[in-house]
Design an enzyme around this catalytic site. Structure first.
Site, PDB file in Angstrom:
ATOM      1  N   LYS A  14       0.834  -1.212   0.000  1.00  0.00           N
ATOM      2  CA  LYS A  14       0.000   0.000   0.000  1.00  0.00           C
ATOM      3  C   LYS A  14       0.860   1.251   0.000  1.00  0.00           C
ATOM      4  CE  LYS A  14      -2.391   2.682   3.526  1.00  0.00           C
ATOM      5  NZ  LYS A  14      -1.268   3.278   4.244  1.00  0.00           N
ATOM      6  N   ASN A  15       1.853   1.302   0.888  1.00  0.00           N
ATOM      7  CA  ASN A  15       2.602   2.552   1.031  1.00  0.00           C
ATOM      8  C   ASN A  15       3.555   2.816  -0.128  1.00  0.00           C
ATOM      9  OD1 ASN A  15       1.140   3.204   3.259  1.00  0.00           O
ATOM     10  ND2 ASN A  15       2.697   2.578   4.747  1.00  0.00           N
ATOM     11  N   ARG A  62      -4.050  10.473   3.462  1.00  0.00           N
ATOM     12  CA  ARG A  62      -2.777  11.078   3.816  1.00  0.00           C
ATOM     13  C   ARG A  62      -1.861  11.197   2.588  1.00  0.00           C
ATOM     14  NH1 ARG A  62      -0.321  13.997   7.545  1.00  0.00           N
ATOM     15  NH2 ARG A  62       1.878  13.573   7.654  1.00  0.00           N
ATOM     16  N   CYS A 102      -5.169   8.480   8.528  1.00  0.00           N
ATOM     17  CA  CYS A 102      -5.351   8.009   9.902  1.00  0.00           C
ATOM     18  C   CYS A 102      -4.994   9.091  10.900  1.00  0.00           C
ATOM     19  CB  CYS A 102      -4.465   6.790  10.151  1.00  0.00           C
ATOM     20  SG  CYS A 102      -5.046   5.315   9.325  1.00  0.00           S
ATOM     21  N   ARG A 142       0.530  15.163  12.644  1.00  0.00           N
ATOM     22  CA  ARG A 142       1.357  14.613  11.556  1.00  0.00           C
ATOM     23  C   ARG A 142       1.780  15.759  10.645  1.00  0.00           C
ATOM     24  NH1 ARG A 142      -1.516   9.266   9.240  1.00  0.00           N
ATOM     25  NH2 ARG A 142       0.541   8.918   8.336  1.00  0.00           N
ATOM     26  N   PRO A 143       2.768  16.547  11.078  1.00  0.00           N
ATOM     27  CA  PRO A 143       3.163  17.726  10.304  1.00  0.00           C
ATOM     28  C   PRO A 143       3.801  17.356   8.965  1.00  0.00           C
ATOM     29  CG  PRO A 143       4.660  17.380  12.148  1.00  0.00           C
ATOM     30  CD  PRO A 143       3.576  16.346  12.276  1.00  0.00           C
ATOM     31  N   ILE A 144       3.825  18.327   8.042  1.00  0.00           N
ATOM     32  CA  ILE A 144       4.517  18.092   6.762  1.00  0.00           C
ATOM     33  C   ILE A 144       5.583  19.165   6.542  1.00  0.00           C
ATOM     34  CG2 ILE A 144       2.699  16.751   5.617  1.00  0.00           C
ATOM     35  CD1 ILE A 144       1.945  19.362   4.106  1.00  0.00           C
ATOM     36  N   GLN A 155       8.743  19.078   6.868  1.00  0.00           N
ATOM     37  CA  GLN A 155       9.957  18.639   6.157  1.00  0.00           C
ATOM     38  C   GLN A 155       9.720  18.531   4.648  1.00  0.00           C
ATOM     39  OE1 GLN A 155      12.969  18.391   7.874  1.00  0.00           O
ATOM     40  NE2 GLN A 155      11.590  19.300   9.395  1.00  0.00           N
ATOM     41  N   ASP A 211       3.749   0.659  12.090  1.00  0.00           N
ATOM     42  CA  ASP A 211       2.510   0.146  11.500  1.00  0.00           C
ATOM     43  C   ASP A 211       2.144  -1.250  12.008  1.00  0.00           C
ATOM     44  OD1 ASP A 211       2.398   2.481  10.118  1.00  0.00           O
ATOM     45  OD2 ASP A 211       3.193   1.660   8.254  1.00  0.00           O
ATOM     46  N   ILE A 235       7.522   6.828  17.047  1.00  0.00           N
ATOM     47  CA  ILE A 235       7.212   7.548  15.795  1.00  0.00           C
ATOM     48  C   ILE A 235       5.948   8.399  15.980  1.00  0.00           C
ATOM     49  CG2 ILE A 235       6.812   7.321  13.300  1.00  0.00           C
ATOM     50  CD1 ILE A 235       9.515   6.096  14.048  1.00  0.00           C
ATOM     51  N   ARG A 274      -9.008   0.522   3.669  1.00  0.00           N
ATOM     52  CA  ARG A 274      -8.004   1.402   3.057  1.00  0.00           C
ATOM     53  C   ARG A 274      -6.689   0.667   2.817  1.00  0.00           C
ATOM     54  NH1 ARG A 274      -6.284   5.461   6.548  1.00  0.00           N
ATOM     55  NH2 ARG A 274      -4.833   5.675   4.845  1.00  0.00           N
TER      56      ARG A 274
END
Ligand code: EPU
Length: 429
Positions: A22-23, A92, A116, A121-123, A125, A304, A326, A397
């Site tokens: 999936k990822n 996401r 999720c 969950r910052p972005i 970076q 995960d 994490i 999902r």
């Protein structure tokens, strides 16, 4: 709305085939935008996130054709259509459209991603990387606006090791002028998978899978065909189920090297595991010992798998501690496990699981996110009686054909429509 029902206590036996990751899939589909001609992605998992992303590509003028587990993306007529709302908010991984559209069109407008809820969950970076490449980035009413006259290679040090930022910067940099170096890059197998696709499209990328990735920009990228790596998290989830309830389970189409941390921890618990090139065999184990785990970036224990592993630990003979370094709020499954009779408490970033005496009991529980859902399925298989899981859209999902695969192993699992009262309960929860 549907719910998942599991009658627990049945041993698992047989063979289960693992789908594509999936990822990886959720990054590879946006990556296909960067090509000038058609890209075919094979071994695609049949999950709702993949469906949503294909629909998003259609929204920006692309054509997609799904044939079995292969998706062909025709990127020729795509344009930089703003995507501030709608589908983009639902997952996401829609943040990969930022890097891919910026790389292709030098501009993009993308709503802040959903997915999720695992705490903040910052972005930052991702944005730091885009800015270093020369993009102007603004946040206007919940959407990120990216524009650049020209993208230029740069040296980018990631303050946090981030899978998403590493991939997103690769997507934006493959067509930038000159060399980009990503330092302190994430090393997950999915990053190598994305780099492999981009390289097949004509990109120049070295070092994917190490903490320094070097990208020399090229003027154009062409179409290609690529097969997705097996989903290590899906495989790990079935390994955990097999450790909990398996007589003999063969996990097929898997790369055992990607699961070394889980294999080591399961062996420490006393689970018997054999591996060969693309299979993992797990067989009846008897008593399970408690173990402590700490989630870390790859090749450490994956966050995960933390939630499904916690369910397994309720069966161990003594106390275990699970620490998630994490995500600090990835513990929403714990209240549900408690409802099933588990003795678990959360302290800060850790869950303390008292094994030993617990026999989980079937209950009505709710999946708050994808891997919390997987944890409840593991618990349901172990429990006495029937477990009813709502919130299964989260599970859909990320796990393809879950019931089919588990029924093939001998589990009693099925779906039912929720009645009006149950739907009301879920809405008020
Ligand atoms: N982080 C920042 N700033 C950033 C990016 C990340 O502070 O700009 C922090 C995050 O808050 C987190 C840590 O860095 O604490 C790692 O986050 P990362 O960026 O690596 O996560 P992600 O790319 O958003 C992917 C997977 C997740 C998986 C994580 C960690 C996808 C689509 N998602 O998320 O998968 O948990 O890496 O391995 O690839 C799942 O499959 O259930 C799932 C949530």
């Amino acid at each position: 709305m549907e719910k998942l029902l599991i009658e627990g206590g049945y041993p698992l036996e047989g063979r289960v085939n693992i789908g594509g990751a999936k990822n990886s899939a959720v990054a590879l589909i946006p990556a296909a935008i960067l090509a000038d001609s058609e890209v075919t992605i094979d071994n695609l998992p049949q999950i709702s996130d993949v469906q949503l992303l294909s629909e998003l590509l259609e929204e920006i003028g692309g054509k997609t054709a799904l044939n079995g587990d292969s998706l062909t993306v025709y990127p020729e007529n795509m344009f930089a259509m703003p995507l501030p709302n709608g589908r983009v908010k639902k997952l996401r991984a829609s943040y990969y459209l930022m890097g891919a559209m910026l790389g292709k069109f030098k501009k993009a407008v993308i709503g802040l991603p959903g997915g999720c809820n695992l705490g903040p969950r910052p972005i930052d970076q991702h944005i730091k990387g885009f800015q270093a490449l020369g993009a102007k980035v603004t946040n206007e009413q919940g959407a990120i606006y990216l524009r650049a006259d020209e993208l230029r290679g740069a040296k980018i040090y990631l303050d946090v090791v981030s899978v998403g930022a590493t991939i997103n910067i690769m997507l934006a940099a493959v067509k930038a002028k000159g060399r980009t170096v990503i330092e302190n890059a994430a090393k997950e197998p999915e990053i190598i998978d994305v780099a492999t696709l981009l390289t097949s499209m004509g990109a120049q990328i070295k070092g994917a899978g190490t903490n320094e990735i070097r990208i020399d920009g090229v003027d154009s990228l062409h179409g290609c065909r690529h097969s997705i790596i097996p989903d290590r998290i899906e495989a790990g989830t079935y390994m955990i189920m097999a450790a909990a309830m398996g007589k003999q389970v063969l996990i097929d189409n898997v790369i055992p090297d990607h699961l070394e941390s889980l294999i080591a921890k399961l062996r420490e618990m006393g689970v018997h595991i054999e591996t060969n090139d693309d299979q993992i065999y797990i067989y009846q184990t008897g008593n399970l010992k408690g173990v402590d785990i700490k989630t870390l970036v790859y090749p450490g224990f994956p966050t995960d798998l933390q939630q499904p592993f916690t369910s397994l630990l309720t069966k161990a003979s003594c106390t275990s501690i699970v620490t998630d370094t994490i995500y600090n709020a990835r513990f929403k499954h714990i209240d549900e496990l408690r409802r099933m009779g588990a003795s678990v408490k959360v302290e800060g970033r850790s869950a303390i699981i008292n094994g030993g005496t617990t026999q989980l009991q079937g209950s009505k529980v709710r999946a708050s996110d994808l891997r919390a859902g997987a944890a409840l399925v593991v618990a349901g298989l172990m429990a006495e009686g029937i477990t009813e899981i709502s919130g299964i859209e989260h599970i859909d999902r990320g796990y393809e054909n879950l019931e089919e695969k588990l029924i093939g192993l001998g589990a009693k699992i099925w779906r039912e429509k929720m009645n009006a009262e149950e739907m009301k309960e879920v809405e008020n929860a």
